[in-house]
Enzyme design. Structure first.
Site, PDB file in Angstrom:
ATOM      1  N   GLU A  33       4.811   9.811   1.075  1.00  0.00           N
ATOM      2  CA  GLU A  33       5.839  10.341   0.166  1.00  0.00           C
ATOM      3  C   GLU A  33       6.838  11.117   1.016  1.00  0.00           C
ATOM      4  O   GLU A  33       6.560  11.397   2.189  1.00  0.00           O
ATOM      5  CB  GLU A  33       5.196  11.285  -0.860  1.00  0.00           C
ATOM      6  CG  GLU A  33       4.212  10.597  -1.780  1.00  0.00           C
ATOM      7  CD  GLU A  33       3.715  11.506  -2.899  1.00  0.00           C
ATOM      8  OE1 GLU A  33       4.142  12.685  -2.948  1.00  0.00           O
ATOM      9  OE2 GLU A  33       2.918  11.022  -3.724  1.00  0.00           O
TER      10      GLU A  33
ATOM     11  N   PHE B 243       0.872  -1.176   0.000  1.00  0.00           N
ATOM     12  CA  PHE B 243       0.000   0.000   0.000  1.00  0.00           C
ATOM     13  C   PHE B 243       0.906   1.221   0.000  1.00  0.00           C
ATOM     14  O   PHE B 243       1.825   1.319   0.818  1.00  0.00           O
ATOM     15  CB  PHE B 243      -0.871  -0.047   1.263  1.00  0.00           C
ATOM     16  CG  PHE B 243      -1.769   1.133   1.463  1.00  0.00           C
ATOM     17  CD1 PHE B 243      -3.014   1.184   0.847  1.00  0.00           C
ATOM     18  CD2 PHE B 243      -1.394   2.184   2.301  1.00  0.00           C
ATOM     19  CE1 PHE B 243      -3.872   2.264   1.061  1.00  0.00           C
ATOM     20  CE2 PHE B 243      -2.244   3.264   2.516  1.00  0.00           C
ATOM     21  CZ  PHE B 243      -3.484   3.293   1.904  1.00  0.00           C
TER      22      PHE B 243
ATOM     23  N   GLY C 148       7.320  14.150   1.162  1.00  0.00           N
ATOM     24  CA  GLY C 148       6.658  15.337   1.715  1.00  0.00           C
ATOM     25  C   GLY C 148       5.226  15.087   2.161  1.00  0.00           C
ATOM     26  O   GLY C 148       4.494  16.034   2.452  1.00  0.00           O
TER      27      GLY C 148
ATOM     28  N   SER D  31       0.318   8.476  16.725  1.00  0.00           N
ATOM     29  CA  SER D  31      -0.596   8.642  17.868  1.00  0.00           C
ATOM     30  C   SER D  31      -1.261  10.020  17.825  1.00  0.00           C
ATOM     31  O   SER D  31      -2.433  10.170  18.205  1.00  0.00           O
ATOM     32  CB  SER D  31       0.171   8.469  19.181  1.00  0.00           C
ATOM     33  OG  SER D  31       0.569   7.119  19.332  1.00  0.00           O
ATOM     34  N   GLU D  32      -0.509  11.016  17.334  1.00  0.00           N
ATOM     35  CA  GLU D  32      -1.078  12.368  17.249  1.00  0.00           C
ATOM     36  C   GLU D  32      -2.229  12.392  16.235  1.00  0.00           C
ATOM     37  O   GLU D  32      -3.270  13.012  16.475  1.00  0.00           O
ATOM     38  CB  GLU D  32       0.013  13.373  16.843  1.00  0.00           C
ATOM     39  CG  GLU D  32       1.096  13.598  17.901  1.00  0.00           C
ATOM     40  CD  GLU D  32       2.093  12.436  18.050  1.00  0.00           C
ATOM     41  OE1 GLU D  32       2.153  11.555  17.159  1.00  0.00           O
ATOM     42  OE2 GLU D  32       2.818  12.396  19.061  1.00  0.00           O
TER      43      GLU D  32
ATOM     44  N   GLY E 157      -7.233  -0.824   8.468  1.00  0.00           N
ATOM     45  CA  GLY E 157      -5.838  -1.182   8.721  1.00  0.00           C
ATOM     46  C   GLY E 157      -5.443  -0.933  10.160  1.00  0.00           C
ATOM     47  O   GLY E 157      -4.650  -1.684  10.750  1.00  0.00           O
TER      48      GLY E 157
ATOM     49  N   GLU F  89       0.613   3.843   9.885  1.00  0.00           N
ATOM     50  CA  GLU F  89      -0.849   3.869   9.691  1.00  0.00           C
ATOM     51  C   GLU F  89      -1.498   4.961  10.550  1.00  0.00           C
ATOM     52  O   GLU F  89      -2.607   4.825  11.059  1.00  0.00           O
ATOM     53  CB  GLU F  89      -1.460   2.486   9.901  1.00  0.00           C
ATOM     54  CG  GLU F  89      -0.905   1.504   8.859  1.00  0.00           C
ATOM     55  CD  GLU F  89      -1.735   0.273   8.631  1.00  0.00           C
ATOM     56  OE1 GLU F  89      -2.946   0.303   8.885  1.00  0.00           O
ATOM     57  OE2 GLU F  89      -1.146  -0.743   8.171  1.00  0.00           O
TER      58      GLU F  89
ATOM     59  N   TRP G 129       8.289   4.460   2.517  1.00  0.00           N
ATOM     60  CA  TRP G 129       7.762   3.582   3.554  1.00  0.00           C
ATOM     61  C   TRP G 129       6.734   2.598   3.020  1.00  0.00           C
ATOM     62  O   TRP G 129       5.656   2.432   3.608  1.00  0.00           O
ATOM     63  CB  TRP G 129       7.187   4.395   4.731  1.00  0.00           C
ATOM     64  CG  TRP G 129       8.247   5.192   5.387  1.00  0.00           C
ATOM     65  CD1 TRP G 129       8.428   6.545   5.302  1.00  0.00           C
ATOM     66  CD2 TRP G 129       9.340   4.696   6.173  1.00  0.00           C
ATOM     67  NE1 TRP G 129       9.554   6.911   5.994  1.00  0.00           N
ATOM     68  CE2 TRP G 129      10.129   5.790   6.535  1.00  0.00           C
ATOM     69  CE3 TRP G 129       9.721   3.405   6.598  1.00  0.00           C
ATOM     70  CZ2 TRP G 129      11.278   5.663   7.303  1.00  0.00           C
ATOM     71  CZ3 TRP G 129      10.863   3.279   7.357  1.00  0.00           C
ATOM     72  CH2 TRP G 129      11.632   4.401   7.707  1.00  0.00           C
TER      73      TRP G 129
HETATM   74  N1  CAA Z   1     -12.435   7.765   6.927  1.00  0.00           N
HETATM   75  C1  CAA Z   1     -13.146   8.064   5.815  1.00  0.00           C
HETATM   76  N2  CAA Z   1     -13.041   9.274   5.198  1.00  0.00           N
HETATM   77  C2  CAA Z   1     -12.195  10.171   5.749  1.00  0.00           C
HETATM   78  C3  CAA Z   1     -11.437   9.911   6.904  1.00  0.00           C
HETATM   79  C4  CAA Z   1     -11.589   8.643   7.495  1.00  0.00           C
HETATM   80  N3  CAA Z   1     -10.900   8.296   8.589  1.00  0.00           N
HETATM   81  N4  CAA Z   1     -10.690  10.988   7.187  1.00  0.00           N
HETATM   82  C5  CAA Z   1     -10.966  11.906   6.261  1.00  0.00           C
HETATM   83  N5  CAA Z   1     -11.879  11.421   5.378  1.00  0.00           N
HETATM   84  C6  CAA Z   1     -12.485  12.091   4.225  1.00  0.00           C
HETATM   85  C7  CAA Z   1     -13.253  13.314   4.719  1.00  0.00           C
HETATM   86  O1  CAA Z   1     -14.582  12.961   5.042  1.00  0.00           O
HETATM   87  C8  CAA Z   1     -13.187  14.218   3.508  1.00  0.00           C
HETATM   88  O2  CAA Z   1     -14.138  13.814   2.559  1.00  0.00           O
HETATM   89  P1  CAA Z   1     -15.176  14.915   1.946  1.00  0.00           P
HETATM   90  O3  CAA Z   1     -14.287  15.926   1.280  1.00  0.00           O
HETATM   91  O4  CAA Z   1     -15.992  14.118   1.000  1.00  0.00           O
HETATM   92  O5  CAA Z   1     -15.924  15.483   3.103  1.00  0.00           O
HETATM   93  C9  CAA Z   1     -11.812  13.910   2.896  1.00  0.00           C
HETATM   94  O6  CAA Z   1     -11.457  12.604   3.373  1.00  0.00           O
HETATM   95  C10 CAA Z   1     -10.753  14.918   3.293  1.00  0.00           C
HETATM   96  O7  CAA Z   1     -10.702  14.893   4.693  1.00  0.00           O
HETATM   97  P2  CAA Z   1      -9.968  15.999   5.571  1.00  0.00           P
HETATM   98  O8  CAA Z   1     -10.342  17.368   5.077  1.00  0.00           O
HETATM   99  O9  CAA Z   1     -10.230  15.674   6.993  1.00  0.00           O
HETATM  100  O10 CAA Z   1      -8.446  15.742   5.208  1.00  0.00           O
HETATM  101  P3  CAA Z   1      -7.137  16.272   5.881  1.00  0.00           P
HETATM  102  O11 CAA Z   1      -6.206  16.688   4.805  1.00  0.00           O
HETATM  103  O12 CAA Z   1      -7.472  17.276   6.948  1.00  0.00           O
HETATM  104  O13 CAA Z   1      -6.455  14.939   6.515  1.00  0.00           O
HETATM  105  C11 CAA Z   1      -6.012  13.265   8.128  1.00  0.00           C
HETATM  106  C12 CAA Z   1      -7.045  14.121   7.370  1.00  0.00           C
HETATM  107  C13 CAA Z   1      -6.874  12.501   9.127  1.00  0.00           C
HETATM  108  C14 CAA Z   1      -4.968  14.063   8.863  1.00  0.00           C
HETATM  109  C15 CAA Z   1      -5.321  12.300   7.119  1.00  0.00           C
HETATM  110  O14 CAA Z   1      -4.433  13.025   6.293  1.00  0.00           O
HETATM  111  C16 CAA Z   1      -4.608  11.167   7.784  1.00  0.00           C
HETATM  112  O15 CAA Z   1      -5.225  10.183   8.173  1.00  0.00           O
HETATM  113  N6  CAA Z   1      -3.249  11.262   7.891  1.00  0.00           N
HETATM  114  C17 CAA Z   1      -2.430  10.140   8.354  1.00  0.00           C
HETATM  115  C18 CAA Z   1      -1.971   9.339   7.167  1.00  0.00           C
HETATM  116  C19 CAA Z   1      -1.620   7.953   7.521  1.00  0.00           C
HETATM  117  O16 CAA Z   1      -2.259   7.288   8.327  1.00  0.00           O
HETATM  118  N7  CAA Z   1      -0.578   7.456   6.863  1.00  0.00           N
HETATM  119  C20 CAA Z   1      -0.177   6.116   7.034  1.00  0.00           C
HETATM  120  C21 CAA Z   1       0.555   5.692   5.825  1.00  0.00           C
HETATM  121  S1  CAA Z   1       0.249   4.072   5.360  1.00  0.00           S
HETATM  122  C22 CAA Z   1       1.353   3.110   6.181  1.00  0.00           C
HETATM  123  O17 CAA Z   1       1.804   3.400   7.248  1.00  0.00           O
HETATM  124  C23 CAA Z   1       1.626   1.921   5.380  1.00  0.00           C
HETATM  125  C24 CAA Z   1       2.322   0.765   5.809  1.00  0.00           C
HETATM  126  O18 CAA Z   1       2.899   0.178   4.941  1.00  0.00           O
HETATM  127  C25 CAA Z   1       2.202   0.153   7.175  1.00  0.00           C
END
Ligand code: CAA
Length: 379
Positions: A127, A123, A129, A366-367, A242, A363, A156
């Protein structure tokens, strides 16, 4: 209220426990030391149905529920957290995403081999940035007839160097912000997709995390997952599920560290008696067991809510937040309880201590979990 696991879930737990005790435990320290990918163990996990636990049997999965999935990840991680994350990414970030958002063709062509362990998934959202700010995508996908041309760098990517299929997020229309992001199903064997490096990490070293680059990578349009502009929503929805997997991984790490500490406290004698007889040690063990139980209940409840078709966004984030902080706390205490021996690679708590840290980061840190929970509370 029902706090009892079903017969099937108990049998599954015993099966996975036996598998890791017999097959993974003897090599876990050496694989960690050399960051060696567990080729044979990943193949066996596929054969045992652990790579598509909650995927329907129609598409090659084991057709079980999400509580069963949490049990699998917990048991793998109790012995080897690297196996836990390899399986978790394939199960909940990849298989779940394709089953929920994929076309029939994508399910037949890609989900079936992924869920049955004949192919491996990854998945790709982060990136250089775009970490916590997942919307800051710089990777681009430009439509060209029946293809998309993809360019960019992703960080990652767990399983990246062994994956056959990657769910990749890229910008198709930068003017639309989160609504300009689209999800794709990358074939890693096609030209233009390459592994730049495998990270040299603190923990979960046997699971590989990669930086990957796309140079004019041509992706056939049938491999787009969902509609153009749905990618951010798809990524967030996938991560909701996840996070239950990472919560389960954290519970497993905490349990593994706790069991090692408990055992050590019985055999290690100081001042003429086993150290568990000292109240400071006994109370620490009591706090460990209590926190682990709370983390496990939160995790299973989040999984149960998903199984019932209830909203589980807040619950998954709470489980992930609490379980990961529990894993770090328990592992830290387990090292302390071992004294100097806890600082040695001869004892497993040193590895659990390093492995626990990532559960507070990937994923969603904590923040970010606190951000998700606080937003959901006032929704
Ligand atoms: N579930 C469903 N939809 C969601 C959601 C959620 N948890 N969070 C946001 N959305 C939707 C919103 O409803 C919104 O949709 P609409 O425009 O239709 O209303 C859209 O997404 C945009 O939402 P936000 O305006 O809230 O977006 P944001 O830019 O403020 O970001 C955030 C929200 C929660 C901070 C998000 O960026 C986030 O979760 N960041 C963390 C990223 C992350 O978890 N990365 C992990 C990488 S993967 C990994 O680690 C892989 C691995 O290999 C283990």
């Amino acid at each position: 209220m029902e706090f009892q696991l079903t017969e099937d879930q108990l049998m599954l737990r015993d099966m996975v426990r036996q598998f890791v005790e017999k097959e993974a435990k003897p090599t876990v320290a050496e694989r960690d030391e050399h960051a060696r990918w567990p080729t044979e163990l990943v193949r066996k996990m596929g054969e045992l149905g652990l790579m598509g636990v909650a995927v329907s049997e129609e598409y090659g999965g084991a057709g079980m529920d999400y509580v069963s999935y949490a049990i699998v990840i917990e048991e793998l991680s109790r012995v080897d957290p690297s196996l836990g994350v390899i399986a978790s990414v394939n199960n909940s970030l990849v298989c779940y995403g394709i089953e929920k958002f994929g076309t029939e063709e994508q399910k037949r062509e890609l989900l079936t081999p992924l869920a049955s362990g004949r192919m491996l998934g990854a998945f790709s959202l982060s990136e250089p940035g775009a970490g916590s700010d997942a919307a800051a995508q710089r990777t681009t996908a430009v439509r060209d007839g029946d293809y998309y041309i993809i360019n960019g760098v992703k960080n990652w990517v767990t399983n990246g160097d062994h994956a056959d299929t990657i769910i990749l997020m890229a910008m198709t229309d930068p003017s639309k912000g989160t609504k300009g992001i689209t999800a794709f199903l990358v074939d890693t064997h096609a030209p233009g997709c390459r592994v730049v490096k495998v990270e040299n990490k603190l923990g979960i070293r046997s699971a590989h995390s990669c930086q990957m680059a796309y140079d004019n990578y041509r992706l056939p349009a049938w491999r787009r997952l969902g509609e153009e502009g749905q990618g951010f929503k798809i990524a967030m929805t996938i991560l909701n599920a996840g996070r239950i997997g990472i919560a389960a991984q954290a519970v497993g790490i905490a349990q593994g560290a706790f069991e090692a500490a408990l055992e050590y406290s019985k055999v290690r004698e100081q001042f003429g008696k086993p150290i568990h007889e000292f109240q400071a040690v006994g109370f620490t063990l009591a706090d460990m067991a209590t926190r682990i139980k709370a983390a496990r209940l939160l995790t299973y409840e989040a999984a149960w809510r998903k199984d019932q078709g209830l909203d589980f966004i807040k619950d998954a984030s709470m489980a992930k937040l609490f379980a990961s902080e529990t894993a770090m706390w328990v592992a830290t205490k387990a090292v302390q309880l071992h004294g100097s021996n806890g600082y040695s690679k001869e004892y497993p708590v040193e590895r659990f201590f390093r492995d626990a840290k990532i559960t507070e980061i990937y994923e969603g840190t904590s923040e970010i979990q606190r951000l998700v929970i606080s937003r959901e509370l006032v929704r």
